[in-house]
Design a protein around this motif. Structure first.
Motif, PDB file in Angstrom:
ATOM      1  N   ASP A   1       0.728   2.365  -6.042  1.00 17.70           N
ATOM      2  CA  ASP A   1       0.912   3.716  -5.550  1.00 17.70           C
ATOM      3  C   ASP A   1      -0.460   4.319  -5.242  1.00 17.70           C
ATOM      4  N   ARG A   2      -0.536   4.966  -4.126  1.00 15.69           N
ATOM      5  CA  ARG A   2      -1.796   5.553  -3.679  1.00 15.69           C
ATOM      6  C   ARG A   2      -2.362   6.541  -4.712  1.00 15.69           C
ATOM      7  N   ASN A   3      -1.463   7.298  -5.315  1.00 14.53           N
ATOM      8  CA  ASN A   3      -1.907   8.285  -6.304  1.00 14.53           C
ATOM      9  C   ASN A   3      -2.563   7.606  -7.507  1.00 14.53           C
TER      10      ASN A   3
ATOM     11  N   GLY B   1       0.787  -1.222   0.000  1.00 10.87           N
ATOM     12  CA  GLY B   1       0.000   0.000   0.000  1.00 10.87           C
ATOM     13  C   GLY B   1       0.812   1.261   0.000  1.00 10.87           C
ATOM     14  N   THR B   2       2.014   1.190  -0.426  1.00 11.15           N
ATOM     15  CA  THR B   2       2.840   2.371  -0.316  1.00 11.15           C
ATOM     16  C   THR B   2       3.561   2.661  -1.608  1.00 11.15           C
TER      17      THR B   2
ATOM     18  N   ARG C   1     -11.399   2.927  -0.777  1.00 12.53           N
ATOM     19  CA  ARG C   1     -10.236   3.464  -1.497  1.00 12.53           C
ATOM     20  C   ARG C   1      -8.937   3.042  -0.829  1.00 12.53           C
ATOM     21  N   ASP C   2      -8.905   3.162   0.479  1.00 12.82           N
ATOM     22  CA  ASP C   2      -7.694   2.786   1.214  1.00 12.82           C
ATOM     23  C   ASP C   2      -7.460   1.277   1.126  1.00 12.82           C
TER      24      ASP C   2
ATOM     25  N   THR D   1      -6.094   0.343  -2.195  1.00  8.29           N
ATOM     26  CA  THR D   1      -4.674   0.685  -2.283  1.00  8.29           C
ATOM     27  C   THR D   1      -3.841  -0.433  -1.669  1.00  8.29           C
TER      28      THR D   1
END
Ligand SMILES: O=C(O)CCC(=O)C(=O)O
Ligand SMILES: [Fe+2]
Length: 554
Positions: free
Chosen positions: A297-299, A37-38, A287-288, A291
Motif C-alpha cells: 500500500d502506498r500509504n 503498487g496499489t 518512493r514511487d 511502492t
C-alpha cells in the motif's frame, strides 16, 4: 533501556516460525500476475489460504527474456467484499537464483533475483541510477553525517561530578577549535591526530587502533568513536596524557595491546534524509519505485522512516544485528526513529529493509547474513554455533555464510518478519534476517537504508494512514507544529536513535555470552552499551557556554 530489557517471554518466538509462511515453497502459485503498487488488498485473497505474500509469477521459466515481466494484470473476482483489509505483500523467494521481473515505473523493469529463501532476500541490480546515487550522497552530506552513538552516554557521564571541576569554556572552545578543522564540534580520527596528547604530527595511526586506544583508556565516554570537547577536556583534567603516551609507545614498539576481537559494534557515520514529505525529485521517484517494487500500500511506503545514509571508511563495519524488534504487546510501531522513546514504549517495526549501495567498494564491505538458509536457528543451536565462532563478528567472520558485494546502484531487499497467513499481516520476526556490514578494508562504502515500517496492530497502522494522509486542516496544522517541535528538541537533546533493534547477543539465553564478550573488552563500560547501538540524525549542536548536563553537546 528498552532494548536491553528485551529478552522476555517473546524471545525465541521467532524460532518457532522457521520455514513457515512466506518462506514456504509449498504455497500454490497462480498463473496471473498480481496487481502492483496499489495497496493490493483484495488481489491477494484469491491465493486461498496462502500467505498474502505469495507472488504470482508467470515468468519463472523464462528467465533472460527481456520482454517477459510479471506485469500488472487485473484479476477478476478477486474482490472480497467481506475482507477489505490490506494484506501485506511478501514475495515468495521460490529458491535461490530464482529470477522475476518487476515493473517499477512505467515501462521500466528490474530483475529481482532471490539470494536467500530464509530470510526471503532479493538482489536488484541497477535499481538506482548513478545520478541517483550521487544525489543521495549529496543530500546526506548536506544533512551532515554523524557517527552512530550508543544509548547510555548519559549514564557514562553521570559518574562525573561536574560541580567539582572548573570548566573554562572559552579556553577549551579555543583549544578544541584548533583541532576541529571542519568545525563540526567533534574530532574525527584525522582531526584527533593533531589534538590528542601523545600523538605525533603526521603519524598514521589506523582508526581501528585509535578506537582500541579510546576503549582501553576510556577516552571516548559516549562510545561514539569520536572525541568531543568535553572528552578532550576530561583527558587533560584526568591527566590521561601520560597513559596515552605510554600506550602509543607500546603500540609503536610493536607490542600491540590486546585488540578487542569484536571491536565496537559499529563504526560508521550516518545522516537522515526526509522521506515522506520529500519534494526532492530523486527521493520522490524512489518512493514511487519502492511502492511498485514492494507491492505494498502506498500509504505504508510513504509513512515509513526517513532514508538513512551510512558511510564507512576502512576499518568500519557493523556487526550482525536485527534492524527491527520482536513484536510485543502494547508496543506501538515507531515510524520515525526521531521520536523514539528509549524507555521502551515504542518499538522498531521495520517490516522490510531495502539497502542501496551508493558506490562500489574497493575492498570488503559486503553485507553478510550469518544465519541465512540455516535449517536450525534455535537458541540452542545458535549458542553452540557461537562457541564455534562468533558469527555476529563481521570484522572477523564475514565470509562464513551468505554475503553480498556492494555494487553501484544495486539494491538488496529482505523481510524482517513473517506474515501470518490468516490475517495477511505481520507475524513474528524472522530470525534468519540477522545481518550486518563486513569490515571495509579499502575505499569508502556508502549505503542507504530504506526501512518500510509497519505496525503489527493493523488498526494502529490504519490510524496512522488516516492521520498522515487524510488530515483535516486542524490535524494538519497540529501535526506540522508538533513535528517542528520534536525535531528541535531532538536535535539539541537526547538524540539517540536506535538504528537497529538489538545485537544478536541480546537474544534470550545469549545475554550472558554477550557479556562475556564485553568482559573480554577490557571491562570498558563504554562497550557495555554495545547492546544498543544508536545513531544520531542531526548535526545541529547547541552552542552554549555551559555544557548541558549529561550531554555531549558543546
Ligand atoms: O553496511 C551494511 O552492509 C549493512 C548495514 C546495516 O545493516 C544497517 O545499517 O542496518
Ligand atoms: Fe541493518
Amino acid at each position: 533501556s528498552s532494548v536491553l530489557s528485551d529478552g522476555d517471554s517473546s524471545a525465541g518466538a521467532d524460532d518457532t516460525n522457521t520455514g513457515n509462511t512466506a518462506a514456504d515453497d509449498t504455497n500454490a502459485r497462480n498463473t496471473a500476475a498480481d496487481d502492483m503498487g496499489t495497496g493490493n488488498a483484495a488481489a491477494d485473497d484469491t491465493n486461498t489460504g496462502n500467505t498474502a505474500a505469495i507472488e504470482v509469477d508467470d515468468v519463472e521459466n523464462d528467465v533472460g527474456d527481456d520482454v517477459i515481466v510479471d506485469a500488472a494484470v487485473e484479476k477478476e473476482g478477486n474482490l472480497d467484499p467481506v475482507d477489505e483489509r490490506i494484506r501485506l505483500y511478501q514475495y515468495d523467494p521460490v529458491e535461490v537464483g530464482h529470477i522475476r521481473y518487476v515493473e517499477i515505473s512505467l515501462g521500466r523493469y528490474v530483475q529481482l533475483k532471490t539470494i536467500a529463501v530464509k530470510p526471503p532476500a532479493f538482489e536488484i541490480s541497477n535499481f538506482l541510477t548513478p545520478e541517483e546515487c550521487e544525489r543521495i550522497k549529496e543530500l546526506a552530506l548536506d544533512a551532515g553525517l554523524l557517527t552512530s552513538l550508543t544509548v547510555g552516554k548519559n549514564l557514562l557521564y553521570s559518574g562525573i561530578d561536574e560541580t567539582k571541576v572548573i570548566y573554562n569554556a572559552t579556553e577549551w572552545k579555543q583549544k578544541f577549535a584548533e583541532c576541529d578543522n571542519n568545525t563540526d564540534k567533534i574530532l574525527d580520527f584525522t582531526e584527533v591526530l593533531h589534538c590528542l596528547p601523545g600523538l605525533q604530527e603526521g603519524e598514521l595511526v589506523p582508526p581501528a587502533i585509535l578506537d582500541t586506544l579510546y576503549v582501553q583508556l576510556k577516552l571516548d565516554l559516549d562510545s561514539d568513536g569520536l572525541i568531543d570537547a568535553k572528552e578532550l577536556w576530561l583527558i587533560h583534567l584526568e591527566n590521561k596524557t601520560i597513559e596515552i603516551e605510554e600506550w602509543l609507545s607500546r603500540w609503536r614498539g610493536g607490542e600491540l595491546p590486546k585488540v578487542p576481537r569484536r571491536g565496537r559494534h559499529r563504526i560508521s557515520e550516518q545522516a537522515w534524509i526526509e522521506w515522506e514529505n520529500s519534494t526532492d525529485p530523486t527521493i520522490m521517484a524512489i518512493r514511487d519505485r519502492v511502492t511498485a517494487l514492494t507491492k505494498l500500500d502506498r500509504n505504508i511506503v510513504f509513512s515509513s522512516e526517513s532514508l538513512q545514509v551510512v558511510r564507512y571508511y576502512p576499518g568500519g563495519h557493523y556487526h550482525a544485528h536485527y534492524d527491527s524488534q520482536r513484536i510485543k504487546k502494547n508496543k506501538p510501531c515507531i515510524h520515525s526513529t526521531r521520536g523514539l522513546d528509549l524507555e521502551g514504549s515504542d518499538r522498531l517495526c521495520r517490516y522490510i529493509t531495502i539497502l542501496y549501495y551508493l558506490q562500489n567498494v574497493e575492498g570488503g564491505g559486503e553485507t553478510a547474513f550469518p544465519l541465512a538458509e540455516f535449517e536450525n536457528v534455535s537458541i540452542e543451536y545458535r549458542k553452540n554455533l557461537k562457541s564455534d565462532y562468533d558469527y555476529t563478528d563481521l570484522k572477523h567472520n564475514c565470509y562464513k555464510n551468505l554475503n553480498v558485494k556492494p555494487e553501484f546502484g544495486k539494491a538488496i531487499m529482505w523481510y524482517n518478519y513473517y506474515i501470518d497467513e490468516a490475517t495477511g499481516w505481520m507475524s513474528s520476526r524472522n530470525t534468519h534476517s540477522l545481518h550486518g556490514g563486513c569490515e571495509v578494508t579499502e575505499g569508502t562504502k556508502w549505503i542507504a537504508n530504506n526501512w518500510i515500517t509497519v505496525d503489527d496492530v493493523y488498526e494502529r497502522q490504519m490510524e496512522l494512514h488516516a492521520r498522515r494522509f487524510q488530515p483535516t486542516e486542524d490535524n494538519k496544522k497540529a501535526e506540522s507544529e508538533n513535528e517542528t517541535g520534536v525535531d528541535e528538541n531532538d536535535r539539541t537533546e537526547e538524540d539517540d536513535i536506535p538504528n537497529e533493534a538489538e545485537d544478536e547477543g541480546i537474544d534470550k539465553g545469549e545475554k550472558e555470552s554477550n557479556n562475556d564478550n564485553i568482559n573480554d573488552l577490557t571491562n570498558d563500560n563504554a562497550i557495555s552499551t554495545d547492546e544498543t547501538h544508536e545513531s544520531t540524525p542531526s548535526t545541529d549542536k547547541t552552542e552554549s557556554d555551559d555544557l548541558p548536563k549529561g550531554h555531549t553537546e558543546f
